[in-house]
Enzyme design. Structure first.
Site, mmCIF file in Angstrom:
data_model
loop_
_atom_site.group_PDB
_atom_site.id
_atom_site.type_symbol
_atom_site.label_atom_id
_atom_site.label_comp_id
_atom_site.label_asym_id
_atom_site.label_seq_id
_atom_site.Cartn_x
_atom_site.Cartn_y
_atom_site.Cartn_z
ATOM 1 N N ASP A 46 0.826 -1.122 0.049
ATOM 2 C CA ASP A 46 0.094 0.082 0.132
ATOM 3 C C ASP A 46 0.932 1.319 0.100
ATOM 4 O OD1 ASP A 46 -2.906 1.174 0.680
ATOM 5 O OD2 ASP A 46 -1.451 2.183 1.728
ATOM 6 N N TYR A 51 3.461 10.138 0.407
ATOM 7 C CA TYR A 51 4.436 9.751 1.047
ATOM 8 C C TYR A 51 5.838 10.179 0.380
ATOM 9 C CZ TYR A 51 0.761 6.764 2.834
ATOM 10 O OH TYR A 51 -0.475 6.102 3.431
ATOM 11 N N LYS A 77 -3.426 5.812 -3.696
ATOM 12 C CA LYS A 77 -4.283 6.702 -3.206
ATOM 13 C C LYS A 77 -4.589 7.974 -4.175
ATOM 14 C CE LYS A 77 -3.410 5.238 1.701
ATOM 15 N NZ LYS A 77 -2.021 4.527 1.252
ATOM 16 N N GLY A 234 -1.720 1.611 10.415
ATOM 17 C CA GLY A 234 -0.897 2.250 11.572
ATOM 18 C C GLY A 234 -1.372 1.278 12.689
ATOM 19 N N SER A 238 1.414 4.743 15.165
ATOM 20 C CA SER A 238 2.687 5.482 14.775
ATOM 21 C C SER A 238 3.911 5.128 15.463
ATOM 22 C CB SER A 238 2.428 7.100 15.283
ATOM 23 O OG SER A 238 1.468 7.686 14.216
ATOM 24 N N GLY A 239 3.923 3.891 16.041
ATOM 25 C CA GLY A 239 5.149 3.390 16.520
ATOM 26 C C GLY A 239 5.121 3.163 18.032
ATOM 27 N N LEU A 241 3.169 1.591 20.170
ATOM 28 C CA LEU A 241 3.009 0.423 20.529
ATOM 29 C C LEU A 241 4.063 -0.688 20.316
ATOM 30 C CD1 LEU A 241 -0.901 0.064 19.816
ATOM 31 C CD2 LEU A 241 0.317 -0.233 22.006
ATOM 32 N N ALA A 242 4.922 -0.242 19.511
ATOM 33 C CA ALA A 242 6.208 -1.088 18.933
ATOM 34 C C ALA A 242 7.292 -0.669 19.660
ATOM 35 C CB ALA A 242 6.299 -1.204 17.568
#
Length: 336
Positions: A46, A51, A77, A234, A238-239, A241-242
């Site tokens: 995707d 981007y 998109k 996501g 946006s990161g 959680l990781a």
């Protein structure tokens, strides 16, 4: 066409980070990451013109240039048109403006009309180096507009992008279309229309461990009733959680850091990785068809795939529910 008939697996690759999101990613690092994704079986990609002003599409196109077109599913998109001219001023990209400051300097035009949609698709096909797309999302139609201003942009998309994409789907040029947004309201309004009717939607950041209650109230019951599928963008919020420090495209606030700490405490107690918790939660809803985490390092691909298949004990999910860290209405893996 229903997304479940199009998507090859429950996990894909979101290319936003490869548009130099947050930092300048060296070409060799981006290439190695994409190669790792392909080599480890990822077949759904995707992207979007936004981007890096086309940088992510260009990098993805380099990976796919020698791959049989029927071997992968490709989504991009519309809503932003990347021009050849260089923008020498400050680009008005709203809340996402600073994300791609290290991307290409090309001018980006925000527009959801029929003409802009066709120009956007032409540009994407050229950058990606392909002759066709599988899925096209109408990007950020409710982004960065105050009050009810976004309703006018949605109407612009309804009479422009929606109709173009419906025609292309009906002609067999694309397989499916939908909205790609990080707000639930435009999807709800679109699903309420008699036509044009989307095949699915890409919802970024609104069905994660940290933010899912609003989607559960109206959008997901409506989507389930209408047989419309969701791709979750996501999934790591946006990161944060990781193991990252960002939430909603900015530094995570103290209350989010504390919520993550509480989730991590229960995860550590049960021997569960945070990535497994995040991905498997987002996929547990019956409307969810796939997740598309992004990455800029090859090692992250193996982590994501391992997380998808990690055995997570039921006591972990019960622990989250008992701690009120997930909504009681949220379906959990294993039917908990």
């Amino acid at each position: 066409m229903s997304l479940d008939r199009i998507l090859p697996d429950r996990i894909g690759f979101g290319t936003a980070p490869l548009g130099n999101m947050f930092r300048a990613v060296p070409d060799e690092e981006a290439s190695a990451t994409l190669k790792a994704a392909w080599d480890q079986g990822i077949r759904f990609y995707d992207s979007a013109p936004l981007y890096g002003a086309g940088l992510a599409e260009i990098r993805l196109g380099e990976l796919l240039s020698d791959k049989p077109r029927d071997r992968f599913v490709l989504a991009t998109k519309v809503g932003r048109v990347v021009l050849d001219e260089v923008d020498t001023g400050s680009r008005a990209l709203g809340e996402k403006g600073g994300l791609f400051s290290a991307g290409r300097p090309n001018t980006i035009v925000h527009e959801w009309t029929a003409d802009a949609t066709e120009r956007s698709l032409e540009g994407s096909l050229e950058r990606l180096g392909v002759d066709r797309l599988d899925i096209v999302w109408v990007h950020d139609v409710a982004q960065d507009f105050h009050g009810d201003e976004w309703l006018g942009k949605l109407e612009e998309a309804r009479t422009g992008a929606f109709r173009v994409l419906t025609r292309l789907r009906d002609e067999g040029v694309i397989k499916a279309w939908g909205l790609g947004v990080n707000r639930t309201e435009p999807i709800e309004l679109t699903l309420a229309l008699d036509e044009p009717r989307p095949d699915g939607f890409l919802l970024a950041g609104r069905y994660t461990l940290l933010d899912h209650r609003h989607a559960l109230e109206r959008l997901l019951p409506m989507a389930e009733e209408r047989g419309v599928s969701m791709v979750v963008g996501g999934p790591y919020s946006s990161g944060v959680l990781a193991g990252g420090t960002h939430f909603e495209y900015a530094d995570a606030p103290p209350e989010i850091i504390e919520r993550v700490r509480r989730i991590r405490e229960i995860a550590d107690h049960n021997g569960v990785s945070m990535k497994a918790a995040a991905l498997q939660f987002s996929l547990a809803h019956p409307v969810s068809e796939a997740v598309i985490p992004g990455a800029t390092k090859p090692s992250r691909i193996a982590e994501d795939l391992a997380a998808l298949h990690e055995q997570v004990p039921a006591r972990f999910w019960r622990g989250l529910r008992e701690a009120r860290l997930v909504s009681p209405e949220a379906p959990l893996p294993g039917g908990i």
